[in-house]
Design a protein around this motif. Structure first.
Motif, short mmCIF file in Angstrom:
data_model
loop_
_atom_site.label_atom_id
_atom_site.label_comp_id
_atom_site.label_asym_id
_atom_site.label_seq_id
_atom_site.Cartn_x
_atom_site.Cartn_y
_atom_site.Cartn_z
N PRO A 89 45.00 40.60 46.69
CA PRO A 89 43.99 41.45 47.32
C PRO A 89 44.64 42.38 48.34
O PRO A 89 45.48 41.96 49.13
N SER A 90 44.24 43.65 48.31
CA SER A 90 44.89 44.65 49.17
C SER A 90 44.24 44.77 50.54
O SER A 90 44.87 45.23 51.49
N GLY A 91 42.96 44.42 50.64
CA GLY A 91 42.24 44.63 51.89
C GLY A 91 41.82 46.08 52.10
O GLY A 91 41.26 46.41 53.14
N VAL A 92 42.08 46.94 51.11
CA VAL A 92 41.70 48.35 51.20
C VAL A 92 40.42 48.55 50.40
O VAL A 92 40.39 48.32 49.20
N LYS A 93 39.36 48.96 51.09
CA LYS A 93 38.07 49.15 50.43
C LYS A 93 38.20 50.12 49.26
O LYS A 93 38.76 51.20 49.40
N GLY A 94 37.67 49.70 48.11
CA GLY A 94 37.71 50.54 46.92
C GLY A 94 39.00 50.44 46.13
O GLY A 94 39.13 51.00 45.05
N ASN A 95 39.98 49.72 46.66
CA ASN A 95 41.27 49.52 46.00
C ASN A 95 41.63 48.05 46.15
O ASN A 95 42.44 47.67 46.97
N SER A 96 41.00 47.24 45.32
CA SER A 96 41.02 45.81 45.55
C SER A 96 42.38 45.14 45.44
O SER A 96 42.60 44.13 46.10
N PHE A 97 43.30 45.68 44.64
CA PHE A 97 44.58 45.00 44.46
C PHE A 97 45.76 45.87 44.85
O PHE A 97 45.71 47.10 44.74
N GLY A 98 46.80 45.19 45.25
CA GLY A 98 48.08 45.84 45.52
C GLY A 98 49.18 44.89 45.12
O GLY A 98 48.94 43.70 44.89
N LEU A 99 50.39 45.40 45.02
CA LEU A 99 51.52 44.55 44.68
C LEU A 99 51.72 43.50 45.77
O LEU A 99 51.54 43.80 46.96
N ALA A 100 52.12 42.31 45.36
CA ALA A 100 52.37 41.23 46.32
C ALA A 100 53.63 41.49 47.14
O ALA A 100 53.75 41.00 48.26
N GLU A 101 54.57 42.24 46.58
CA GLU A 101 55.82 42.53 47.30
C GLU A 101 55.94 44.02 47.57
O GLU A 101 55.30 44.84 46.91
N ALA A 102 56.76 44.36 48.54
CA ALA A 102 56.94 45.76 48.93
C ALA A 102 57.65 46.54 47.83
O ALA A 102 58.36 45.98 47.01
N VAL A 103 57.43 47.85 47.85
CA VAL A 103 58.03 48.76 46.88
C VAL A 103 59.09 49.60 47.58
O VAL A 103 58.87 50.07 48.71
N ASP A 104 60.22 49.81 46.91
CA ASP A 104 61.26 50.70 47.42
C ASP A 104 60.80 52.13 47.19
O ASP A 104 60.85 52.64 46.07
N MET A 156 45.90 37.10 31.95
CA MET A 156 45.81 38.20 32.91
C MET A 156 44.40 38.29 33.49
O MET A 156 44.23 38.55 34.69
N LYS A 157 43.39 38.07 32.67
CA LYS A 157 42.01 38.08 33.16
C LYS A 157 41.79 36.97 34.19
O LYS A 157 41.13 37.17 35.20
N ASP A 158 42.37 35.79 33.92
CA ASP A 158 42.26 34.68 34.88
C ASP A 158 42.89 35.06 36.22
O ASP A 158 42.31 34.80 37.29
N ALA A 159 44.08 35.67 36.18
CA ALA A 159 44.76 36.08 37.41
C ALA A 159 43.92 37.12 38.15
O ALA A 159 43.78 37.07 39.38
N TYR A 160 43.33 38.05 37.40
CA TYR A 160 42.47 39.08 37.98
C TYR A 160 41.27 38.43 38.69
O TYR A 160 40.97 38.75 39.85
N HIS A 161 40.61 37.49 38.02
CA HIS A 161 39.44 36.84 38.60
C HIS A 161 39.81 35.97 39.81
O HIS A 161 39.06 35.91 40.79
N ARG A 162 40.97 35.32 39.78
CA ARG A 162 41.42 34.53 40.93
C ARG A 162 41.65 35.44 42.14
O ARG A 162 41.24 35.12 43.25
#
Length: 172
Positions: A89-104, A156-162
């Motif tokens: 979960p990203s914590g950004v309203k309207g953008n529910s997911f983000g990568l778990a690790e940082a991006v270069d 993948m659907k299970d991961a999405y719902h979790r």
């Protein structure tokens, strides 16, 4: 059907990119109003789409000019070849997911566009954008296509719902 999508060259390109007959999964607008359009955290669209194989793409049409100030999409080169990464979960309203690790962010390409330009990106391309701090909106029309051979991945659907359950149970 949207008229420009009836162009045979574009249809042929989309079919080649999804490795078969393309099916439209959805059409939406992506709005970044002037001064208030939020940023979008780094993510891969297939964390939402959950398709296997990942023969899915987004056709992104700029309805406004896209400038450095109004939050252009930034793409991490080659990331579509590295598989789907973990999302949280990203914590950004309207953008529910983000990568778990940082991006270069050193190896990103910034998509500066003129009204009417089209971008196409693979569902596993890592991408993100900054907030719109300009006096001008940034509106895009998005159309998502998958190859008709793709299927929902139960894992993948299970991961999405979790991840969604975590987001919904966290305090706002």
């Amino acid at each position: 059907m949207i008229p420009f999508l009836q162009n045979s060259r574009l249809q042929t390109l989309i079919a080649a990119l999804v490795n078969g007959t393309p099916l439209c999964m959805g059409v939406e607008t992506f709005n970044k109003p002037a001064k208030v359009g939020s940023g979008v955290p780094p993510h891969q669209d297939n964390a939402y789409f959950c398709q296997e194989p990942p023969d899915v793409l987004t056709v992104w049409v700029a309805l406004d000019d896209v400038t450095p100030e109004n939050g252009p999409v930034q793409y991490l080169a080659g990331s579509h070849q590295e598989g789907l990464r973990e999302h949280t979960p990203s914590g950004v309203k309207g953008n529910s997911f983000g990568l778990a690790e940082a991006v270069d962010e050193v190896s990103v390409s910034v998509a500066l566009l003129q009204k009417g330009d089209i971008l196409i990106h693979h569902c596993q391309t890592i991408h993100f954008s900054a907030p719109n701090v300009s006096d001008y909106p940034r509106l895009g029309l998005l159309m998502v296509f998958r190859g008709e051979h793709t299927q929902d991945s139960p894992e993948m659907k299970d991961a999405y719902h979790r991840a969604r359950a975590l987001m919904e149970s966290s305090p706002s």
